[in-house]
Every structure is written in structure tokens, then in C-alpha cells.
Design a protein around this motif. Structure first.
Motif, PDB file in Angstrom:
ATOM      1  N   LYS A  74       0.841  -1.185   0.000  1.00 42.84           N
ATOM      2  CA  LYS A  74       0.000   0.000   0.000  1.00 42.84           C
ATOM      3  C   LYS A  74       0.883   1.243   0.000  1.00 42.84           C
ATOM      4  O   LYS A  74       1.942   1.277   0.630  1.00 42.84           O
ATOM      5  CB  LYS A  74      -0.929   0.010   1.218  1.00 42.84           C
ATOM      6  CG  LYS A  74      -2.014  -1.042   1.148  1.00 42.84           C
ATOM      7  CD  LYS A  74      -2.993  -0.731   0.027  1.00 42.84           C
ATOM      8  CE  LYS A  74      -4.175  -1.669   0.058  1.00 42.84           C
ATOM      9  NZ  LYS A  74      -5.208  -1.271  -0.885  1.00 42.84           N
ATOM     10  N   ASP A  75       0.452   2.260  -0.712  1.00 43.28           N
ATOM     11  CA  ASP A  75       1.212   3.503  -0.822  1.00 43.28           C
ATOM     12  C   ASP A  75       0.806   4.445   0.308  1.00 43.28           C
ATOM     13  O   ASP A  75       0.037   5.379   0.124  1.00 43.28           O
ATOM     14  CB  ASP A  75       0.947   4.153  -2.180  1.00 43.28           C
ATOM     15  CG  ASP A  75       1.924   5.266  -2.496  1.00 43.28           C
ATOM     16  OD1 ASP A  75       2.922   5.411  -1.777  1.00 43.28           O
ATOM     17  OD2 ASP A  75       1.688   5.996  -3.482  1.00 43.28           O
ATOM     18  N   PHE A  76       1.326   4.153   1.491  1.00 44.68           N
ATOM     19  CA  PHE A  76       0.995   4.952   2.674  1.00 44.68           C
ATOM     20  C   PHE A  76       2.277   5.240   3.431  1.00 44.68           C
ATOM     21  O   PHE A  76       3.110   4.352   3.624  1.00 44.68           O
ATOM     22  CB  PHE A  76      -0.002   4.205   3.567  1.00 44.68           C
ATOM     23  CG  PHE A  76      -0.604   5.058   4.635  1.00 44.68           C
ATOM     24  CD1 PHE A  76      -1.610   5.954   4.346  1.00 44.68           C
ATOM     25  CD2 PHE A  76      -0.147   4.975   5.942  1.00 44.68           C
ATOM     26  CE1 PHE A  76      -2.171   6.751   5.330  1.00 44.68           C
ATOM     27  CE2 PHE A  76      -0.695   5.763   6.929  1.00 44.68           C
ATOM     28  CZ  PHE A  76      -1.711   6.656   6.626  1.00 44.68           C
ATOM     29  N   LEU A  80       3.786   8.234   9.205  1.00 41.18           N
ATOM     30  CA  LEU A  80       2.441   8.708   9.521  1.00 41.18           C
ATOM     31  C   LEU A  80       1.608   7.573  10.107  1.00 41.18           C
ATOM     32  O   LEU A  80       0.870   7.770  11.078  1.00 41.18           O
ATOM     33  CB  LEU A  80       1.766   9.278   8.274  1.00 41.18           C
ATOM     34  CG  LEU A  80       0.332   9.757   8.425  1.00 41.18           C
ATOM     35  CD1 LEU A  80       0.225  10.864   9.476  1.00 41.18           C
ATOM     36  CD2 LEU A  80      -0.216  10.226   7.085  1.00 41.18           C
ATOM     37  N   GLY A  81       1.737   6.372   9.550  1.00 35.24           N
ATOM     38  CA  GLY A  81       1.001   5.223  10.060  1.00 35.24           C
ATOM     39  C   GLY A  81       1.361   4.893  11.500  1.00 35.24           C
ATOM     40  O   GLY A  81       0.484   4.653  12.334  1.00 35.24           O
ATOM     41  N   VAL A 113     -12.150   0.872  12.254  1.00 33.27           N
ATOM     42  CA  VAL A 113     -12.976   1.111  11.072  1.00 33.27           C
ATOM     43  C   VAL A 113     -12.316   2.156  10.170  1.00 33.27           C
ATOM     44  O   VAL A 113     -12.234   1.976   8.948  1.00 33.27           O
ATOM     45  CB  VAL A 113     -14.405   1.548  11.477  1.00 33.27           C
ATOM     46  CG1 VAL A 113     -15.189   2.051  10.279  1.00 33.27           C
ATOM     47  CG2 VAL A 113     -15.128   0.395  12.155  1.00 33.27           C
ATOM     48  N   VAL A 114     -11.823   3.246  10.760  1.00 35.43           N
ATOM     49  CA  VAL A 114     -11.140   4.288   9.980  1.00 35.43           C
ATOM     50  C   VAL A 114      -9.911   3.695   9.296  1.00 35.43           C
ATOM     51  O   VAL A 114      -9.642   3.968   8.118  1.00 35.43           O
ATOM     52  CB  VAL A 114     -10.769   5.489  10.879  1.00 35.43           C
ATOM     53  CG1 VAL A 114      -9.837   6.450  10.157  1.00 35.43           C
ATOM     54  CG2 VAL A 114     -12.025   6.208  11.344  1.00 35.43           C
ATOM     55  N   ASP A 115      -9.150   2.870  10.015  1.00 35.88           N
ATOM     56  CA  ASP A 115      -7.969   2.229   9.443  1.00 35.88           C
ATOM     57  C   ASP A 115      -8.340   1.343   8.260  1.00 35.88           C
ATOM     58  O   ASP A 115      -7.655   1.344   7.235  1.00 35.88           O
ATOM     59  CB  ASP A 115      -7.244   1.417  10.516  1.00 35.88           C
ATOM     60  CG  ASP A 115      -5.994   0.747   9.990  1.00 35.88           C
ATOM     61  OD1 ASP A 115      -5.115   1.471   9.465  1.00 35.88           O
ATOM     62  OD2 ASP A 115      -5.888  -0.484  10.094  1.00 35.88           O
ATOM     63  N   ILE A 118      -9.121   3.599   5.250  1.00 36.82           N
ATOM     64  CA  ILE A 118      -7.882   4.139   4.676  1.00 36.82           C
ATOM     65  C   ILE A 118      -7.153   3.047   3.894  1.00 36.82           C
ATOM     66  O   ILE A 118      -6.673   3.273   2.782  1.00 36.82           O
ATOM     67  CB  ILE A 118      -6.971   4.734   5.772  1.00 36.82           C
ATOM     68  CG1 ILE A 118      -7.609   6.001   6.341  1.00 36.82           C
ATOM     69  CG2 ILE A 118      -5.582   5.028   5.232  1.00 36.82           C
ATOM     70  CD1 ILE A 118      -6.882   6.549   7.557  1.00 36.82           C
ATOM     71  N   PHE A 119      -7.064   1.845   4.456  1.00 36.31           N
ATOM     72  CA  PHE A 119      -6.394   0.727   3.791  1.00 36.31           C
ATOM     73  C   PHE A 119      -7.054   0.414   2.455  1.00 36.31           C
ATOM     74  O   PHE A 119      -6.379   0.168   1.455  1.00 36.31           O
ATOM     75  CB  PHE A 119      -6.399  -0.504   4.698  1.00 36.31           C
ATOM     76  CG  PHE A 119      -5.636  -1.663   4.145  1.00 36.31           C
ATOM     77  CD1 PHE A 119      -4.252  -1.725   4.274  1.00 36.31           C
ATOM     78  CD2 PHE A 119      -6.284  -2.698   3.490  1.00 36.31           C
ATOM     79  CE1 PHE A 119      -3.537  -2.800   3.758  1.00 36.31           C
ATOM     80  CE2 PHE A 119      -5.576  -3.773   2.970  1.00 36.31           C
ATOM     81  CZ  PHE A 119      -4.201  -3.814   3.104  1.00 36.31           C
TER      82      PHE A 119
END
Length: 170
Positions: A74-76, A80-81, A113-115, A118-119
Motif C-alpha cells: 500500500k502507498d501509505f 504517519l502510520g 474502522v477508519v484504518d 484508509i487501507f
């Protein structure tokens, strides 16, 4: 769709560079991406293996080192993670202390849920096992799998030999 580009680090000093890919460069019709990169930080000159991959096709061969083994991720931003995980954990702990355990667990559930959202929304990038060049904006090749530590261990020595070969060419 994101514009295709290759993100690479200087093998000697680690300075990051971005090389834009274009269909013109991929088909060898002149122009497009450079065939050599000279690092502004240390002066190291890196010859690219070949033309930039066609941005409309999955990456089959690395333009930087010529290898054909890649992984997808994943391009994250990792920093920040990690920061989000730490902040979420501290927030949930604070809520547990101030409001109670149930509310703290609800906060952890919401963060999960937010994670997941985003994923799901993050695009994937293709990464070369040898030189760690990152290919953004290219379609995914179904044969490229997620990162596997066994391949990374196998490439450690190969990477060292590759870099020594580059150094000897200087």
C-alpha cells in the motif's frame, strides 16, 4: 489515475529522486525519462538498465537494476502510520481512564474502522526487491505478491554485490 513515476534512492547516499515515466520513453521514440542519473548529493552516477516501463502496462523489469522480482504494498507513509497508531492508542487509553473501559474500546473500534477505510482507499505501488525502486501509477501485475521476508533475505547479498558492481564502474 495517478501519473506514473519511478521513485529511487541514490545507492551511495540515499537521496531520493523521482523520474517521471511516459509512453514516449517506454516505446523508445525519443525524449522521456533519462538513461542516467547523477546524484546531486554525492556525485554518484547511476546508469538505468533500460527504458522506463510503459505506464499503461504492469512493471515487468526494473528500469534501475534490470531485475524482474517485485512486491506490492500500500502507498501509505509509514511514519504517519506509526504516528496514527501511537496517537490512537494514547487517545483510547485516555478515554478509558477518564470515561471508562467501554468507551475506550469504542474508540479503538472506531479507529479500526477508519484504518480499514484508509487501507481500502490507498493505492498499491510496485517495489523492486533488489534496488527498492518504487513504481507509482502503474497497473498491478497479478504475479506480484505482497512483501515476503524470505525474498528480502535472499536479495541482501545480491544487493550488496550489485552496489559493489556499481561502485567499481565509477
Amino acid at each position: 489515475m495517478k501519473k506514473a513515476s519511478i521513485h529511487l534512492a541514490c545507492p551511495r547516499c540515499g537521496r531520493m529522486y523521482v523520474v517521471a515515466a511516459s509512453p514516449v520513453a517506454a516505446h523508445g521514440e525519443g525524449g522521456g525519462a533519462p538513461t542516467e542519473l547523477t546524484c546531486e548529493g554525492c556525485g554518484f552516477s547511476l546508469q538505468f538498465f533500460g527504458r522506463s516501463p510503459d505506464p499503461s502496462q504492469p512493471v515487468g523489469r526494473c528500469a534501475v537494476c534490470g531485475k524482474r522480482e517485485f512486491y506490492v504494498q500500500k502507498d501509505f507513509n509509514r511514519r504517519l502510520g506509526v504516528a496514527l497508531v501511537v496517537i490512537s492508542g494514547l487517545l483510547a487509553l485516555l478515554v478509558m481512564i477518564v470515561r471508562g473501559h467501554i468507551q475506550g474500546l469504542i474508540v479503538l473500534g472506531l479507529v479500526t474502522v477508519v484504518d480499514a477505510v484508509i487501507f481500502a482507499l490507498c493505492p498499491e505501488v510496485t517495489v523492486c526487491y533488489l534496488c527498492h525502486s518504487i513504481y507509482r501509477g502503474y497497473p498491478r501485475d497479478p504475479t506480484h505478491r505482497p512483501f515476503y521476508q524470505g525474498n528480502e533475505e535472499r536479495f541482501k547479498r545480491v544487493r550488496q554485490d550489485w552496489f559493489e558492481g556499481l561502485e567499481n564502474d565509477q
